[in-house]
Design an enzyme around this catalytic site. Structure first.
Site, PDB file in Angstrom:
ATOM      1  CG  HIS A   1      27.394 -21.754  -0.062  1.00  0.00           C
ATOM      2  ND1 HIS A   1      26.757 -22.849   0.470  1.00  0.00           N
ATOM      3  CD2 HIS A   1      28.333 -21.387   0.848  1.00  0.00           C
ATOM      4  CE1 HIS A   1      27.274 -23.121   1.664  1.00  0.00           C
ATOM      5  NE2 HIS A   1      28.237 -22.247   1.916  1.00  0.00           N
TER       6      HIS A   1
ATOM      7  NE  ARG B   1      23.615 -18.818  -1.948  1.00  0.00           N
ATOM      8  CZ  ARG B   1      23.983 -19.243  -0.734  1.00  0.00           C
ATOM      9  NH1 ARG B   1      23.800 -20.492  -0.376  1.00  0.00           N
ATOM     10  NH2 ARG B   1      24.515 -18.400   0.126  1.00  0.00           N
TER      11      ARG B   1
ATOM     12  CG  ASP C   1      28.775 -25.105   5.011  1.00  0.00           C
ATOM     13  OD1 ASP C   1      29.330 -24.945   6.096  1.00  0.00           O
ATOM     14  OD2 ASP C   1      28.499 -24.161   4.246  1.00  0.00           O
TER      15      ASP C   1
ATOM     16  CG  HIS D   1      28.373 -25.086   9.639  1.00  0.00           C
ATOM     17  ND1 HIS D   1      28.267 -23.949   8.859  1.00  0.00           N
ATOM     18  CD2 HIS D   1      27.833 -24.759  10.835  1.00  0.00           C
ATOM     19  CE1 HIS D   1      27.676 -22.985   9.558  1.00  0.00           C
ATOM     20  NE2 HIS D   1      27.397 -23.458  10.758  1.00  0.00           N
TER      21      HIS D   1
ATOM     22  CG  HIS E   1      33.174 -22.055   8.068  1.00  0.00           C
ATOM     23  ND1 HIS E   1      32.790 -22.711   9.203  1.00  0.00           N
ATOM     24  CD2 HIS E   1      32.145 -22.175   7.199  1.00  0.00           C
ATOM     25  CE1 HIS E   1      31.566 -23.199   9.031  1.00  0.00           C
ATOM     26  NE2 HIS E   1      31.160 -22.889   7.818  1.00  0.00           N
TER      27      HIS E   1
ATOM     28  CG  ASN F   1      26.821 -19.320  10.894  1.00  0.00           C
ATOM     29  OD1 ASN F   1      27.486 -19.219  11.926  1.00  0.00           O
ATOM     30  ND2 ASN F   1      25.882 -20.232  10.733  1.00  0.00           N
TER      31      ASN F   1
ATOM     32  CG  ASP G   1      31.279 -20.007   3.831  1.00  0.00           C
ATOM     33  OD1 ASP G   1      30.404 -20.478   3.077  1.00  0.00           O
ATOM     34  OD2 ASP G   1      31.070 -19.781   5.047  1.00  0.00           O
TER      35      ASP G   1
HETATM   36 ZN   LIG Z   1      29.315 -23.226   7.050  1.00  0.00          ZN
END
Ligand SMILES: [Zn+2]
Length: 452
Positions: A58, A60, A150, A177, A231, A277, A304
């Protein structure tokens, strides 16, 4: 012509060789006499791996540049040994159009520190109701192949089925996810069990993941399409994937470094740095994940990497944002947990952190053998170096680092992306990977470059 000689690296941990790189391509392997104009990287005693590839980060940007930007995330990726990262679609705006995907691609190229590959959303706005422009994203300059909501689960079976059918002709993959929202809602933040009971935290039971994965592998079989499980966190999910692969179903899976190493009991101090998560699981699950990565049931390690600004993470546990940093520490964690224990050797690490993720994500030029003709994406690792992680020294703009203060054995010393050295800790004053001065200089250099 730009020339680089990497001197004396142990290829995948085996015999030492020199590598000559010319204009971004490996042109000689063996005993190389360095041309006078060549840059020389001394890799004596280091393990050379194909550049690492991360299927799940990620970054952002756009939307939350206070937490991370494509520039700072790229710098963290290069420092972690990554030559390609897949940037998840849950930005603001969401990457659910061809234009949005091309913008991420272009921002990544402008940084030039690592290949930034946009992941496309499966549904518009990640809302789970209507398919996003999957075909347009696939046909765009970004050539999107990995699609994921995700952060959210594609929980509607009909939408998932249609998405799988849609991506099949162009060889796409849905990265799921897996979190049944009825079994584990947005508030669920702790593995459901003894610890969640003691702490009074909303439980996130493994079945919420396992039931979705079981459904998805059947949908993949039904459609003849391809699903990737993001994940994986439980032993039950491992069992489902193992069964599905034995049936010949086209399923792949990833595990994060934190799920390979950290357990639920870390939550006992209510420290939100451990809120993630899916949640950290008990040691039985961690053991099953390690075994599954070793035996190939789980194909890849993916970080992740989830940077968060202080104001989003430093809250009471239930209110804090989910997620933790991972790019800079991934190789060290895998080395410490999987290589030291003998579960993986360095050729296996090359497989799970480079070759397999490159293949899953459809990147033909990444994860290649360190041989003549391959693009020069190379990660140099010191297998014996002990690193004590310092959160303050990160290239990431955020500081939510669960590894802070831990000592891990095995570290990335240098990264070569497309023939260019994008990271070399030994350029610092004393070469210590976590020295603050070195990090600051690199961060500043990166920021300046990105502003151009
Ligand atoms: Zn996820």
């Amino acid at each position: 012509m730009t020339r680089l000689v990497i001197r004396g690296a142990r290829l995948l941990g085996a015999d030492a060789a020199d590598l000559l790189v010319e204009d971004g391509v490996i042109t000689e392997v063996g005993s190389v006499s360095a041309p006078s104009d060549a840059q020389v990287l001394d890799a004596d005693g280091l393990v050379a791996l194909p550049g690492l590839v991360d299927l799940h980060v990620h970054l952002r940007e756009p939307g939350r540049e206070d937490a991370e930007t494509i520039a700072t995330g790229s710098a963290a990726a290069a420092a972690g040994g990554f030559t390609a990262v897949f940037a998840m679609a849950n930005t603001s705006p969401v990457t659910d159009t061809a234009e949005a995907a091309e913008r991420v691609l272009d921002l990544g190229r402008a940084c030039g520190l690592t290949e930034v590959v946009p992941v496309g959303a499966v549904t518009k706005g990640l809302e789970g109701a209507e398919l996003a422009e999957l075909g347009l994203m696939a046909r765009s300059r970004a050539k999107v192949r990995v699609f994921s909501d995700d952060g959210h689960c594609v929980h509607d079976a009909r939408i998932m089925r249609r998405a799988l059918e849609y991506i099949k002709p162009f060889g796409g993959v849905i990265s799921q996810h897996a979190q049944d929202p009825r079994l584990a809602g947005r508030e669920a933040c702790c593995h459901e069990g003894e610890v969640s009971g003691r702490l009074g935290l909303p439980g996130w039971p493994g079945i919420a993941e396992e039931s979705v994965v079981a459904r998805d592998v059947m949908l993949a079989r039904h459609t003849g399409s391809r699903v990737h499980v993001a994940h994986v966190s439980t032993a039950g999910t491992v069992e489902v994937i193992r069964w599905a692969k034995a049936q010949g179903i086209d399923v792949t899976a990833e595990v994060t470094p934190h799920h390979l190493a950290l357990t639920t009991d870390l939550l006992l101090g209510y420290d939100p740095v451990y809120k993630v998560n899916p949640p950290l699981r008990p040691s039985e699950d961690v053991e099953a994940l390690r075994a599954a990565l070793a035996d190939g049931t789980i194909d890849a390690v993916a970080t992740d990497h989830a940077p968060h600004a202080r104001q989003d993470k430093e809250h009471a546990f239930v209110d804090a944002a989910f997620g933790m940093l991972g790019l800079e520490t991934a190789l060290s964690v895998v080395s410490d947990v999987m290589v030291r224990s003998g579960l993986l050797d360095w050729a296996d690490v090359a497989r799970v952190m480079s070759t397999a993720p490159a293949h899953i994500g459809g990147l033909a030029h990444q994860g290649r053998e360190l041989a003549v003709g391959s693009p020069a994406h190379i990660t140099l690792v010191d297998p014996d170096r002990e690193v004590t992680v310092d959160a303050a020294a990160s290239r990431s703009r955020s500081r939510n680092n669960p590894w802070h203060g831990r000592t891990l054995r095995g570290a990335v010393l240098a990264t070569v992306h497309a023939g260019r050295v994008t990271h070399d800790v030994r350029n610092g004053a004393d070469g210590a990977p976590t020295r603050r001065g070195t990090e600051r200089e690199l961060t500043n250099a990166t920021t300046t470059g990105a502003d151009l």
